[in-house]
Design a protein around this motif. Structure first.
Motif, PDB file in Angstrom:
ATOM      1  N   GLU A  89       0.940  -1.358   0.017  1.00 54.94           N
ATOM      2  CA  GLU A  89      -0.040  -0.096  -0.029  1.00 54.94           C
ATOM      3  C   GLU A  89       0.756   0.930  -0.145  1.00 54.94           C
ATOM      4  OE1 GLU A  89      -0.080  -1.310   4.366  1.00 54.94           O
ATOM      5  OE2 GLU A  89       0.432  -2.334   2.645  1.00 54.94           O
ATOM      6  N   TYR A  90       2.036   1.149   0.488  1.00 56.56           N
ATOM      7  CA  TYR A  90       3.052   2.125   0.367  1.00 56.56           C
ATOM      8  C   TYR A  90       3.934   1.915  -0.840  1.00 56.56           C
ATOM      9  CZ  TYR A  90       0.693   3.046   4.735  1.00 56.56           C
ATOM     10  OH  TYR A  90       0.018   3.234   5.679  1.00 56.56           O
ATOM     11  N   GLY A  91       3.904   1.299  -1.647  1.00 56.05           N
ATOM     12  CA  GLY A  91       4.717   0.954  -2.898  1.00 56.05           C
ATOM     13  C   GLY A  91       6.084   0.156  -2.339  1.00 56.05           C
ATOM     14  N   LEU A  92       6.124  -0.657  -1.440  1.00 62.04           N
ATOM     15  CA  LEU A  92       6.982  -1.405  -0.832  1.00 62.04           C
ATOM     16  C   LEU A  92       6.658  -2.903  -0.554  1.00 62.04           C
ATOM     17  CD1 LEU A  92       7.799   1.065   2.106  1.00 62.04           C
ATOM     18  CD2 LEU A  92       8.892   0.811   0.066  1.00 62.04           C
ATOM     19  N   PRO A  93       6.868  -3.660  -1.900  1.00 59.00           N
ATOM     20  CA  PRO A  93       6.783  -5.086  -2.036  1.00 59.00           C
ATOM     21  C   PRO A  93       7.572  -5.838  -1.325  1.00 59.00           C
ATOM     22  CG  PRO A  93       7.177  -4.285  -4.173  1.00 59.00           C
ATOM     23  CD  PRO A  93       7.029  -3.085  -3.095  1.00 59.00           C
ATOM     24  N   GLY A  94       7.318  -7.032  -0.645  1.00 60.49           N
ATOM     25  CA  GLY A  94       8.360  -7.671  -0.184  1.00 60.49           C
ATOM     26  C   GLY A  94       8.623  -7.319   1.455  1.00 60.49           C
ATOM     27  N   PRO A  95       9.648  -8.222   2.232  1.00 60.68           N
ATOM     28  CA  PRO A  95       9.761  -7.744   3.544  1.00 60.68           C
ATOM     29  C   PRO A  95      10.754  -6.788   3.465  1.00 60.68           C
ATOM     30  CG  PRO A  95      11.049  -9.930   2.740  1.00 60.68           C
ATOM     31  CD  PRO A  95       9.944  -9.514   1.443  1.00 60.68           C
ATOM     32  N   HIS A  96      10.738  -6.098   4.628  1.00 63.75           N
ATOM     33  CA  HIS A  96      11.581  -4.794   5.024  1.00 63.75           C
ATOM     34  C   HIS A  96      12.038  -4.738   6.401  1.00 63.75           C
ATOM     35  CE1 HIS A  96       9.994  -3.534   1.200  1.00 63.75           C
ATOM     36  NE2 HIS A  96      10.838  -2.765   1.004  1.00 63.75           N
ATOM     37  N   LEU A  97      13.068  -3.877   6.882  1.00 65.05           N
ATOM     38  CA  LEU A  97      13.332  -3.854   7.947  1.00 65.05           C
ATOM     39  C   LEU A  97      12.886  -2.239   7.834  1.00 65.05           C
ATOM     40  CD1 LEU A  97      14.678  -4.102  10.824  1.00 65.05           C
ATOM     41  CD2 LEU A  97      16.845  -3.135   9.855  1.00 65.05           C
ATOM     42  N   VAL A 148      10.961   4.847   7.645  1.00 63.15           N
ATOM     43  CA  VAL A 148      11.671   4.722   6.562  1.00 63.15           C
ATOM     44  C   VAL A 148      11.941   3.105   6.526  1.00 63.15           C
ATOM     45  CG1 VAL A 148      13.864   5.066   8.236  1.00 63.15           C
ATOM     46  CG2 VAL A 148      13.865   5.320   5.494  1.00 63.15           C
ATOM     47  N   TYR A 149      12.024   2.604   5.341  1.00 62.44           N
ATOM     48  CA  TYR A 149      12.283   1.199   5.180  1.00 62.44           C
ATOM     49  C   TYR A 149      13.218   0.814   4.181  1.00 62.44           C
ATOM     50  CZ  TYR A 149       7.123   0.898   6.589  1.00 62.44           C
ATOM     51  OH  TYR A 149       6.056   0.978   7.139  1.00 62.44           O
ATOM     52  N   LYS A 150      13.972  -0.418   4.607  1.00 65.65           N
ATOM     53  CA  LYS A 150      15.068  -0.785   3.853  1.00 65.65           C
ATOM     54  C   LYS A 150      14.703  -2.487   3.366  1.00 65.65           C
ATOM     55  CE  LYS A 150      19.971  -1.155   3.534  1.00 65.65           C
ATOM     56  NZ  LYS A 150      20.226  -0.349   2.172  1.00 65.65           N
ATOM     57  N   PRO A 151      14.572  -2.759   2.237  1.00 61.10           N
ATOM     58  CA  PRO A 151      14.404  -4.349   1.611  1.00 61.10           C
ATOM     59  C   PRO A 151      15.113  -5.034   2.536  1.00 61.10           C
ATOM     60  CG  PRO A 151      14.491  -2.954  -0.194  1.00 61.10           C
ATOM     61  CD  PRO A 151      14.985  -1.993   0.932  1.00 61.10           C
ATOM     62  N   GLY A 152      14.644  -6.173   3.154  1.00 62.50           N
ATOM     63  CA  GLY A 152      15.387  -7.095   3.780  1.00 62.50           C
ATOM     64  C   GLY A 152      14.605  -7.809   4.684  1.00 62.50           C
ATOM     65  N   SER A 153      14.961  -9.322   4.756  1.00 61.94           N
ATOM     66  CA  SER A 153      14.296  -9.845   5.879  1.00 61.94           C
ATOM     67  C   SER A 153      15.194 -10.793   6.775  1.00 61.94           C
ATOM     68  CB  SER A 153      13.769 -11.264   5.101  1.00 61.94           C
ATOM     69  OG  SER A 153      13.317 -12.570   5.685  1.00 61.94           O
ATOM     70  N   ILE A 154      14.690 -10.975   7.935  1.00 62.86           N
ATOM     71  CA  ILE A 154      15.443 -11.780   9.125  1.00 62.86           C
ATOM     72  C   ILE A 154      16.169 -13.126   8.533  1.00 62.86           C
ATOM     73  CG2 ILE A 154      13.622 -13.014  10.045  1.00 62.86           C
ATOM     74  CD1 ILE A 154      16.627 -11.384  11.827  1.00 62.86           C
ATOM     75  N   GLN A 155      15.558 -13.475   7.365  1.00 58.76           N
ATOM     76  CA  GLN A 155      16.139 -14.748   6.924  1.00 58.76           C
ATOM     77  C   GLN A 155      17.202 -14.641   5.657  1.00 58.76           C
ATOM     78  OE1 GLN A 155      12.278 -16.252   5.725  1.00 58.76           O
ATOM     79  NE2 GLN A 155      12.325 -17.719   7.472  1.00 58.76           N
ATOM     80  N   ASP A 156      17.646 -13.271   5.575  1.00 57.38           N
ATOM     81  CA  ASP A 156      18.597 -13.013   4.480  1.00 57.38           C
ATOM     82  C   ASP A 156      19.979 -13.554   4.890  1.00 57.38           C
ATOM     83  OD1 ASP A 156      16.822 -11.711   3.041  1.00 57.38           O
ATOM     84  OD2 ASP A 156      17.299  -9.720   3.519  1.00 57.38           O
ATOM     85  N   PRO A 157      20.931 -13.656   4.211  1.00 57.26           N
ATOM     86  CA  PRO A 157      22.339 -14.123   4.328  1.00 57.26           C
ATOM     87  C   PRO A 157      22.959 -13.016   5.395  1.00 57.26           C
ATOM     88  CG  PRO A 157      22.211 -13.947   1.989  1.00 57.26           C
ATOM     89  CD  PRO A 157      20.728 -13.352   2.646  1.00 57.26           C
ATOM     90  N   GLU A 158      23.902 -13.573   6.524  1.00 57.02           N
ATOM     91  CA  GLU A 158      24.525 -12.942   7.402  1.00 57.02           C
ATOM     92  C   GLU A 158      25.156 -11.749   6.872  1.00 57.02           C
ATOM     93  OE1 GLU A 158      25.569 -11.816  11.036  1.00 57.02           O
ATOM     94  OE2 GLU A 158      24.149 -13.493  10.641  1.00 57.02           O
ATOM     95  N   GLN A 159      25.538 -11.632   5.770  1.00 57.04           N
ATOM     96  CA  GLN A 159      26.251 -10.280   5.217  1.00 57.04           C
ATOM     97  C   GLN A 159      25.094  -9.242   5.170  1.00 57.04           C
ATOM     98  OE1 GLN A 159      28.848 -10.629   1.837  1.00 57.04           O
ATOM     99  NE2 GLN A 159      28.832  -8.118   1.647  1.00 57.04           N
ATOM    100  N   HIS A 160      24.135  -9.585   4.670  1.00 56.83           N
ATOM    101  CA  HIS A 160      23.000  -8.393   4.430  1.00 56.83           C
ATOM    102  C   HIS A 160      22.423  -7.900   5.862  1.00 56.83           C
ATOM    103  CE1 HIS A 160      19.080  -6.732   2.827  1.00 56.83           C
ATOM    104  NE2 HIS A 160      20.046  -6.293   2.321  1.00 56.83           N
ATOM    105  N   LEU A 161      22.218  -9.077   6.756  1.00 56.30           N
ATOM    106  CA  LEU A 161      21.763  -8.680   8.059  1.00 56.30           C
ATOM    107  C   LEU A 161      22.676  -7.726   8.748  1.00 56.30           C
ATOM    108  CD1 LEU A 161      20.445 -12.081   9.311  1.00 56.30           C
ATOM    109  CD2 LEU A 161      19.205 -10.277   8.544  1.00 56.30           C
TER     110      LEU A 161
END
Length: 190
Positions: A89-97, A148-161
């Motif tokens: 609804e805010y133009g942010l598909p997928g998981p985010h932090l 403010v949002y940044k694409p990402g999920s807790i299931q992402d690789p350690e480097q992205h976390l």
């Protein structure tokens, strides 16, 4: 039926079953790997914020955090970091932090007044922050948020976390720095 003095009649219930003397409480299931990773992520985020920005005061420490919050000068308004699912609804598909200013003074009308007052300085606030914010009035709920949002999920690789954690440390500090003086003007001390 029972009656005590002049009271109305009541049903006499006899206990017909109870736990056996040898029964044990069922322990909770062990945490999932995702839960453990989430707890470790937010504990690490808290530690980094506390080390780099000791002036920021976190809320009560949670043993198993699913998010982390920092106090502002106004009761009921926090700077919070959490993972969220799809925000199309805010133009942010997928998981985010998400790092947000969470506005919940306990009074829906007051929360909306605070958000609207801050929103009247939207351009100046976003210029100071150097980024666009998502202004979520949420009229169907008591609280409101500015995030403010940044694409990402807790299931992402350690480097992205790790990248997400570093981003969140700076966003928490920026939101606190930019909003805290305005909150004192708009809402006063809570």
């Amino acid at each position: 039926m029972l009656r005590i003095g002049e009271s109305l009649p009541a049903v006499n219930l006899d206990l017909v079953a109870e736990p056996s003397k040898g029964s044990k409480e069922i322990p909770p299931p062990p945490p999932t790997p995702k839960e453990i990773t989430t707890w470790e992520f937010f504990k690490g985020l808290r530690e980094r914020v506390e080390k780099k920005y000791p002036e920021l005061r976190p809320t009560k420490r949670r043993e198993k955090p699913y998010w982390i919050s920092f106090l502002t000068s106004v009761r009921g308004i926090l700077v919070t970091a959490s993972f969220c699912k799809d925000r199309r609804e805010y133009g942010l598909p997928g998981p985010h932090l998400r790092v947000e200013l969470w506005i919940d003074t306990g009074q829906k009308d007051r929360n909306k007044e605070i958000l609207d007052s801050l929103h009247s300085s939207k351009n100046q606030i976003e210029e100071e922050l150097g980024e666009r914010l998502v202004w979520e009035r949420m009229d169907d709920r008591r609280a409101s948020r500015i995030a403010v949002y940044k694409p990402g999920s807790i299931q992402d690789p350690e480097q992205h976390l790790e990248e997400l954690k570093e981003w969140a440390v700076e966003e928490v500090a920026k939101l606190h720095k930019v909003f805290n003086p305005r909150l004192l003007q708009v809402a006063g001390r809570g």
